[in-house]
Design a protein around this motif. Structure first.
Motif, mmCIF file in Angstrom:
data_model
loop_
_atom_site.group_PDB
_atom_site.id
_atom_site.type_symbol
_atom_site.label_atom_id
_atom_site.label_comp_id
_atom_site.label_asym_id
_atom_site.label_seq_id
_atom_site.Cartn_x
_atom_site.Cartn_y
_atom_site.Cartn_z
ATOM 1 N N ASP D 241 0.827 -1.210 0.000
ATOM 2 C CA ASP D 241 0.000 0.000 0.000
ATOM 3 C C ASP D 241 0.857 1.254 0.000
ATOM 4 O OD1 ASP D 241 -2.207 -1.584 0.062
ATOM 5 O OD2 ASP D 241 -2.903 -0.978 2.042
ATOM 6 N N PHE D 286 3.831 7.126 7.740
ATOM 7 C CA PHE D 286 4.197 5.807 8.249
ATOM 8 C C PHE D 286 4.866 4.984 7.154
ATOM 9 C CE2 PHE D 286 2.967 1.297 8.385
ATOM 10 C CZ PHE D 286 3.601 0.900 9.555
ATOM 11 N N TYR D 287 4.350 5.089 5.936
ATOM 12 C CA TYR D 287 4.915 4.285 4.847
ATOM 13 C C TYR D 287 6.393 4.610 4.630
ATOM 14 C CZ TYR D 287 0.104 3.045 3.524
ATOM 15 O OH TYR D 287 -1.183 2.558 3.509
ATOM 16 N N PRO D 344 -0.747 -0.831 14.719
ATOM 17 C CA PRO D 344 -2.049 -0.305 14.327
ATOM 18 C C PRO D 344 -2.810 0.128 15.582
ATOM 19 C CG PRO D 344 -1.657 -2.467 13.335
ATOM 20 C CD PRO D 344 -0.592 -2.247 14.371
ATOM 21 N N ASN D 368 -7.557 1.146 10.618
ATOM 22 C CA ASN D 368 -6.850 1.769 9.486
ATOM 23 C C ASN D 368 -5.944 2.936 9.891
ATOM 24 O OD1 ASN D 368 -8.294 0.048 7.726
ATOM 25 N ND2 ASN D 368 -9.994 1.493 7.663
ATOM 26 N N MET D 370 -2.417 4.225 12.424
ATOM 27 C CA MET D 370 -1.238 3.758 13.152
ATOM 28 C C MET D 370 -1.006 4.665 14.365
ATOM 29 S SD MET D 370 -0.512 1.227 11.165
ATOM 30 C CE MET D 370 0.989 0.593 11.931
ATOM 31 N N PRO D 394 -1.837 5.748 7.689
ATOM 32 C CA PRO D 394 -0.418 5.528 7.359
ATOM 33 C C PRO D 394 0.115 6.415 6.247
ATOM 34 C CG PRO D 394 -1.784 3.656 6.671
ATOM 35 C CD PRO D 394 -2.651 4.541 7.496
#
Lengths: 410, 410, 410, 410
Positions: D241, D286-287, D344, D368, D370, D394
């Motif tokens: 994602d 976050f990614y 999460p 959904n 974090m 995220p």
């Protein structure tokens, strides 16, 4: 591991996939009715590509691919393997034809046979992890092939029947009771030499507070009570994202339910049926499962709770092998329906994906998805185990997914 | 009109449609690669539904439909006939199968035969307008079937070949010259007893200033000069909506062109070919045609100008019947490529659509589209005439559409 | 032309723009409630940028811009002038502040004065076309400023009042009658030395068949009868694109109408009012106008018909100068409401846009829009003339647009 | 709790919010540059509405609201409180004006004073939870007000400066070292009588394997090395994602970075600055944090690990109170930047949201998103604690979010 054993296993799994396609017309093989689904033809080719790429080519630097463009067409999501045909457009390719895809399967099956047959036991041992991954991968696609064709048939106004094999009631009508487990540090995750996916490892300690978990799946009768109480119209039961999804997609019942005059119908792989109240409720999203649980005053189990409860249970239930292709209330923790857990899908402590393309198999999806457990009526019986972690986004409804409740001990 | 003549005409047109499908695999019949396109299977069924609905059922109050859901599935856009399956989802229906659709065609053909055969001449005369409309309607779908399958094949990385019938150069390499017409009031539109669509009527006076129109279609060589001069990167040549479309869709050449190293290729119904510079440029939108014209200092002809110029010309050229399925520079005003005119598609003065569903055939589309004239290499030869008005939105590129220039007389 | 006359004109137009903003709070100046609208602040700055760019800078190679980024921020759509801030994001810029934008206006006004004041008559003559274009451009934005703020206020649940100046009924309640015109070749388009936009030229011959045109605008009473007869629910009255738009946007009345219990309200620049049945219907799209006309059995006039009928009429009616900011049924062909014609906006025969950026003013929009004629209650009285061509896409409703019917003579 | 203490606290928090707005022009108060952000004006009104709704009205059945429509306009997401103005359209309301919103604040402040002043200690005790929630709620919006105005200013080509208060380097340039913690069952979550949000409870046991956590935040220098190594172009570092988001949004650096010739600039609340290599990297999702961690061979800490490490640390660092409004490398676990955890955002075992509207405060967002920990340079110092759980999706980047690494112990 003997080459004969390998070949026998390989033949059996590959054949099972093709037998599943028996009821399909050539016209059906190309259907893709939403981006999450893939056409049957694509499943047939992709599972073949998996063996070709990771076993035949992966173990032979001078391997010549069956077709120069199939790697582009049938790679699902492996970035390390190269560019891919876009997923939502899988239904837009009429070529290769169904006939050509079956020819592709036969050709790779022959090459697999030629390659495996003379292999020594020690060589077999070294390729075993990927070989078994290939078989388990194909089994996963057997289930997806069924859920995807169910979705595709469901939208057709002619309401095609895939299979009439489901016969009669199968409900054992067990009284629901709560199974109780004390608090404690539990060992969670796969252990031992038998096959498991990498996301089931490593085994690790989890402190699991005391809890109760239901012996049964939630039934259509129970879920109807939720609907009748305004379940789909009352935001107080829903997560914020769930409610937004419910409003945006205008949900008012599980997927495949239809209101017909005074009664409810349900689309199944056997066509339209009237809704059986004693059967477990099916094709609900995590959001609906969670809202239902909140409405009852209970909650969904965590995956550690589910595994704690299921660990010593027998792996019996309604699986793909029964041919029923529809859930029943058969008791036990396995088969019938995947159950949504309260656990987001994340790495176990100490988890490291493998290097290379196969490291992409599970690890990169560890975000924005929820764990489901237990297998379903579309899962091959020998594919499931207590530590098995399935995962889907919280709004997914086209899988055979249901609800099992848990609760705290006061 | 004799019943035998009717039946002969009917048989010929219906058969021509099915012959066009000869090269298709069953897998190809369901392809829909964009909302504007329809699957071959749908074309086959919809044209059949047209006869069933407007002739068989339209003339027999107690008519029983071949299938209770086909009216829902195969109605294209007739609001007066009822609800319809959504157009962009035509490719998502695997049932009825190809086999069933051909059975539908045969059944309706038989019913048409049984109904027409005993009809008196005077009865035939009274149904003739709708009967001929049905035949012309089917001919329109013959062309669409080809343009739609061309689009569908073009996106397949395997580059399927539909037909190898195009053979060799066909260019007559005529020198371009300008044909000159003086100003005057012209009679525009269809006149006489032969068949024409309602949008070609009534005949009416139009003052047409003096103008010149090119004897030839614009060639690939000429269009390449536009590209090489930055045509797709220089907004000064483009209409505002055209430029926005060009940027949004990242156009840099006509549809189906591909740059391969130093040379240009072109996808055709015969597969990938190298671009022939003397052939007329094809698969351009109105926006590109208009930008090209501006770049040359000329302009597109109005439809009144085109009709003025074409009125006394012979209706000869490369048509569907040649089997070439690709344009050539053959001179004349007909066939090869539809040409974009500068005229928005509006009603002729005094035009009134018929009452009822068939009034929806043409009239309700008189907005946001541009008129094209002359027919193409995919148009049946006996389908076209000087007053024929085709129409597509200004961004459409998948039809066999090209460019003919006009200019004012200083 | 004397410099004093120029300066006087300039001052008057510029001042009128600022006076229109009198009722606004600073908070209102930045509102952009849909991409078609622009914030008042942007209108104020963009009209100023127009003078700066095309007169001050255009006539002085060493001109130093007031601010280095204003060309980027306040260029509307002139590709030849360079990159621009995206149109839909005009409401997202808080800087420059309202105060800074007014300072920009004052600075450019001073520079204009310093530049114009000493200019000789012959120099003035040479810059006159662009100077008058600048003034007419600013007048166009005066109207847009009002229509845009009306849209912005209309969505606010607090229903702000822009101006209370509209007072009482103004309807003359004339009986409708049809004005009749014989067929003939008419001279259409602007002629003479006075200012007109380039799209009004050149004058040219058009054959106009005999027709009748209504003396009055369609009233709310008449339009309500259309609604009550299911006008918004019956596709048979609508163009295909119109019906799709009607369904997609869920139209069931003109823009700014609201059903409140048993009666209709209407949002105006004076706030919410009850709907006056004798007033002309306002804020309808071309699609609604066309559907209404079809429902009555009449049709919309072509622009040539309208111009034929209006050419010898006096240019009187309710304009911006009245301060009413709302239409009335005052008779005549000018003011009150722009009327939709049946004519797509295309170039007149022989039209060529000017070279350079100002050639983009009108020409590049000649596609996908319909012509409106006559001016409205938000148009400055000295801005309109019989040959004036306004144009908007067929779904636009936020302009002061209404309906005048025409019909063929049997 | 004394009434005077309450009033003093109330006054201080409310005043702090208004002081934050000091640098804003009236034009700035309405900016909403993405749906996640809210205009300053809305923050000012919404926090006021919170006190009005849950304290004034919640404790007085006959309370008359300040304005009948403000509940509709300034309710954020409380379904139980009724319909709301849509979130993405908060920037489209010019009324109430800024002046009216400040008047609303003053009026509610007075009503709060009148109501609190005479309250007995025991009455105060009973309303304390909601009162303190109101204050903490307003503090949360102080941070959001800053992050939202930073986003709004960042897109303006004029690059407005919000505040020049950041002065000089603040980095202590500590050498990074790894802090080591043994495995064990830890008590996680809030305990005691002081205020905490409901999502920090109940305290519960978690088995935390042994781990190491970095003493420092990741710096711009370290993150640049990731970029230079192709971090944004190599899918092998990214979650699926995350990679899709990176491609879709065309990320190539943290938010607010700009490449200018050979060097990097960064937009801050003090305007554009050159990137300081020793400062901690900021405005990553976050990614990106996860991809960076994977690239280093380490990983992000779980929230239980972070809390284990931070529990005994002093709550010191760069907070809102410093006026710096920009992170520094100051050591310690608090302030400067929120750090993304690997966890999460889910309910703690035994968590049950309160009944009624305030139960929606935290619980319904537990999907959904974090968890982030530690507070930032925009967090009021007295607002943070070791158990504090912040949460964002995220892909969110506009918060002051950074990276702290953890790793397993081999």
């Amino acid at each position: 591991m003997l080459s004969a054993t390998c070949l026998e296993k390989y033949r059996r799994v590959r054949q099972q996939t093709e037998e599943l396609c028996q009821p399909l017309a050539i016209d059906d093989y190309q259907l893709q009715t939403m981006p999450d689904c893939s056409p049957p033809k694509w499943h047939l080719a992709h599972t073949t590509w998996f063996f070709e790429t990771f076993l035949l080519a992966g173990n032979n630097p001078s391997y010549r691919p069956f077709h120069p463009r199939y790697n582009f067409l049938f790679n699902s999501y492996y970035e390390a393997v190269g560019e891919r045909w876009p997923r939502p457009a899988r239904g837009l390719l009429s070529r290769p034809t169904v006939e050509e895809v079956f020819a592709y399967r036969r050709a790779i099956d022959e090459r697999m046979h030629e390659w495996l047959d003379p292999l020594s036991e020690s060589s077999l041992e070294s390729i075993r992890p990927v070989f078994e991954l290939g078989l388990n991968h194909e089994q996963q696609h057997q289930e997806l092939l069924l859920t995807d064709i169910k979705h595709a048939f469901s939208i057709n106004p002619l309401r095609p029947v895939f299979s009439n094999s489901e016969t009669g009631e199968c409900s054992t009508d067990q009284r629901l009771h709560w199974l109780t487990f004390p608090a404690g540090v539990r060992q969670i995750g796969h252990i031992g030499a038998s096959f498991a996916f990498d996301n089931e490892s490593p085994t690790h300690s989890v402190f699991v507070p005391s809890f109760q978990i239901s012996s049964n799946l939630v039934t259509n009768r129970e879920f109807l009570a939720f609907i009748d109480d305004g379940g789909y119209r009352r935001p107080e039961f829903w997560l914020s994202d769930g409610w937004a999804t419910c409003r945006r997609l205008d949900w008012s019942s599980p997927l495949y339910w239809e209101h017909d005059g005074g009664s409810w119908l349900q689309f199944t792989l056997g066509g339209m049926r009237s809704l059986s109240l004693d059967e477990p409720v099916c094709h609900v999203s995590f959001y609906e499962a969670e809202a239902f649980a909140r409405w009852t005053g209970a909650r969904l189990p965590t995956e550690a709770e589910w595994e704690t409860a299921a660990l010593d249970e027998k792996v019996i239930g309604i699986f793909l092998d029964s041919g029923r292709l529809h859930p029943a209330q058969s008791g036990g923790f396995f088969g019938n329906l995947w159950v949504w857990t309260a656990s987001p899908y994340v790495a176990y402590p100490g988890y490291h994906p493998a290097a290379g393309a196969l490291g992409e198999y599970n690890g990169k999806f560890m975000c924005n998805q929820m764990v489901l457990r237990g297998g379903s009526c579309a899962t091959p019986a020998d594919h499931i185990r207590p530590t098995y972690r399935n995962f889907f986004p919280p709004d997914a409804r086209w899988q055979f997914s249901g609800i099992r409740l848990a609760r705290d001990i006061a």
